[in-house]
Design an enzyme around this catalytic site. Structure first.
Site, PDB file in Angstrom:
ATOM      1  N   HIS A  34       0.872  -1.086  -0.137  1.00 56.27           N
ATOM      2  CA  HIS A  34       0.249   0.084   0.080  1.00 56.27           C
ATOM      3  C   HIS A  34       0.833   1.134   0.218  1.00 56.27           C
ATOM      4  O   HIS A  34       2.305   1.271   0.294  1.00 56.27           O
ATOM      5  CB  HIS A  34      -0.861  -0.010   1.285  1.00 56.27           C
ATOM      6  CG  HIS A  34      -0.112   0.104   2.528  1.00 56.27           C
ATOM      7  ND1 HIS A  34       0.443  -0.977   2.878  1.00 56.27           N
ATOM      8  CD2 HIS A  34       0.285   1.080   3.108  1.00 56.27           C
ATOM      9  CE1 HIS A  34       1.053  -0.855   4.187  1.00 56.27           C
ATOM     10  NE2 HIS A  34       1.023   0.568   4.328  1.00 56.27           N
ATOM     11  N   HIS A 115       5.410   6.053  -1.511  1.00 56.43           N
ATOM     12  CA  HIS A 115       6.263   4.954  -1.769  1.00 56.43           C
ATOM     13  C   HIS A 115       5.343   3.880  -1.062  1.00 56.43           C
ATOM     14  O   HIS A 115       4.360   3.838  -0.622  1.00 56.43           O
ATOM     15  CB  HIS A 115       7.581   5.058  -0.609  1.00 56.43           C
ATOM     16  CG  HIS A 115       7.097   4.859   0.664  1.00 56.43           C
ATOM     17  ND1 HIS A 115       6.816   6.221   1.512  1.00 56.43           N
ATOM     18  CD2 HIS A 115       7.324   3.889   1.314  1.00 56.43           C
ATOM     19  CE1 HIS A 115       6.656   5.544   2.699  1.00 56.43           C
ATOM     20  NE2 HIS A 115       7.042   4.347   2.613  1.00 56.43           N
TER      21      HIS A 115
END
EC number: 3.1.-.-
Length: 172
Positions: A34, A115
């Site tokens: 995620h 990220h």
């Protein structure tokens, strides 16, 4: 209860991330790959109702956007986290900023670096070795993002979706 707000990438990108996470991320079994919009926070039942209402408004304000992954990187020397770097497009920055205002107000612990974590809690030697190998790989991936999710943490430490919010929706 503990909550967090994330974007889940496509299955294709999750499969790429998981090919590394199963070896290098001790949280592999607790949450799918995620992009964190708002790190874990505590909220009670009354607070979560207000937060859900706010998230619905935020979702309407932000249009779907392209998520672009273009390299492997690391947060070293701050910590030994290796990740897939995500291009910080304006919609993603806006989404993150809105997650830290209003009823969600609060300063994030770290500056926002979009990220997807693929490795963490590694020794210095392992981190250096793995990052060196990954930096030689060419990764370029793009996909459309049209939703985000609020998750809650279960007693066993794993995370599950509480509610999903579609971006740019014009509903009440």
């Amino acid at each position: 209860m503990k909550y967090g707000i994330v974007i889940f990438p496509s299955k294709k990108l999750q499969d790429i991330a998981n090919s590394y996470r199963k070896r290098y991320d001790p949280h592999y079994a607790l949450v799918p790959p995620h992009l964190t919009l708002k790190a874990a926070f505590e909220a009670n039942e009354d607070q979560i109702n207000d937060i859900i209402h706010e998230l619905r408004k935020i979702a309407k304000r932000v249009k779907p956007f392209t998520l672009s992954v273009y390299k492997f990187s690391s947060f070293a020397p701050v910590n030994n986290v290796i990740y897939l770097k995500v291009d910080p497009v304006p919609e993603l920055i806006q989404l993150h900023e809105l997650m830290h205002n209003g009823v969600l107000e609060g300063q994030p612990e770290y500056a926002f670096v979009p990220h997807i974590t693929i490795g963490q809690q590694m020794s210095n030697d392992e981190h250096s070795d793995v990052l060196g190998r990954l930096k030689m790989l060419d990764i370029k991936h793009e996909e459309q993002v049209d939703r985000f999710h609020i998750l809650y943490q279960l007693e066993n430490g794993s995370w599950t979706v509480y509610e999903t919010f579609l971006l740019g929706e014009d509903e009440d």
